[in-house]
Design an enzyme around this catalytic site. Structure first.
Site, short mmCIF file in Angstrom:
data_model
loop_
_atom_site.label_atom_id
_atom_site.label_comp_id
_atom_site.label_asym_id
_atom_site.label_seq_id
_atom_site.Cartn_x
_atom_site.Cartn_y
_atom_site.Cartn_z
N VAL A 61 41.34 54.41 34.81
CA VAL A 61 42.20 52.96 33.87
C VAL A 61 41.69 52.84 34.08
O VAL A 61 42.01 52.14 33.01
CB VAL A 61 43.83 53.40 34.56
CG1 VAL A 61 44.13 52.70 33.34
CG2 VAL A 61 43.98 55.51 35.32
N CYS A 62 41.17 51.90 34.51
CA CYS A 62 40.67 50.01 34.44
C CYS A 62 39.17 50.43 33.31
O CYS A 62 39.21 49.04 32.77
CB CYS A 62 39.85 49.83 36.12
SG CYS A 62 41.19 49.59 36.85
N THR A 63 38.78 51.45 33.59
CA THR A 63 37.39 51.32 32.47
C THR A 63 37.86 51.19 31.10
O THR A 63 37.97 50.65 30.17
CB THR A 63 36.48 52.97 33.09
OG1 THR A 63 36.32 52.54 34.80
CG2 THR A 63 35.73 53.01 31.99
#
Ligand code: BEZ
Length: 210
Positions: free
Chosen positions: A44-46
């Site tokens: 998700v962070c990517t």
């Protein structure tokens, strides 16, 4: 301690992908968004960090500096940034702070121990030119943020910073706005000629400057 709207955004000095940053000095009198993500090399962070990179021209247009932070170190941030570019097509174009000793995370209360006692949650702080906190958001690790919404909030904040107006539910740039209740009808007639009275307490006018 939790940071509340109107509080001064705490200052700090930390390493980042763009070298050592003293936050207030780096920010100057711009608007700023400080946002945390739980961990490098996570899915998700990517997607989030790539999305923010793609939106950088929109933040620039609004005089908003963007800066990310997590408890990972600068070496990890640099290594991960290659993946972000590969996956999202957007190269990191804003600094990512390293916070391995949790100095920033603690200052901004970004670690919520009942969610995870070691990782930062997805916090967002919008900070005004006066260094005061104008918005806080907290999302869980499993939900990627909607950065179009964050741009929408910036548009609202910048509008209401300059005019005696507020913005209604789901307002978007260019739509009618609400005249704040503190403005008398006499003043409204001067400042917002042709304003509409829906209720005595709900008066609308075209967005100033749109
Ligand atoms: C993610 O970015 O995908 C993620 C990070 C930490 C926990 C769960 C998901």
């Amino acid at each position: 301690m939790a940071i509340r709207l109107g509080d001064e955004a705490p200052d700090f000095t930390a390493e980042s992908t763009e070298g050592t940053i003293s936050f207030h000095e780096w920010k100057g009198d711009s608007w700023a968004i400080l946002f945390s993500h739980p961990k490098d090399f996570t899915p998700v962070c990517t997607t989030e960090l790539g999305r923010v990179a793609a939106l950088k021209p929109e933040f620039d247009k609004r005089n908003v500096k963007v800066i990310g932070v997590s408890v990972d170190g600068v070496a990890d941030h640099h290594a991960w940034s290659k993946d972000i570019e590969e996956v999202t097509g957007a190269a990191l174009n804003y600094p990512l702070l390293a916070d391995p000793d949790r100095k920033i995370s603690d200052l901004y209360d970004m670690i919520h121990p009942n969610a995870n006692d070691t990782l930062t949650v997805r916090s967002v702080f919008i900070i005004g030119p006066d260094n005061k906190v104008k918005l806080t958001l907290t999302y869980p690790a499993s939900t990627g943020r909607n950065f179009d919404e964050i741009l929408r909030v910036i548009d609202s904040l910048q509008l209401t910073a300059n005019h005696k107006v507020a913005t209604p539910a789901d307002w978007k740039h260019g739509e009618d706005v609400i005249i704040t209740p503190a403005v008398s009808d006499e003043e409204a007639a001067q400042t917002f000629p042709g304003f509409k009275t829906v209720k005595p307490y709900l008066r609308t006018t075209p967005q100033p400057g749109a």
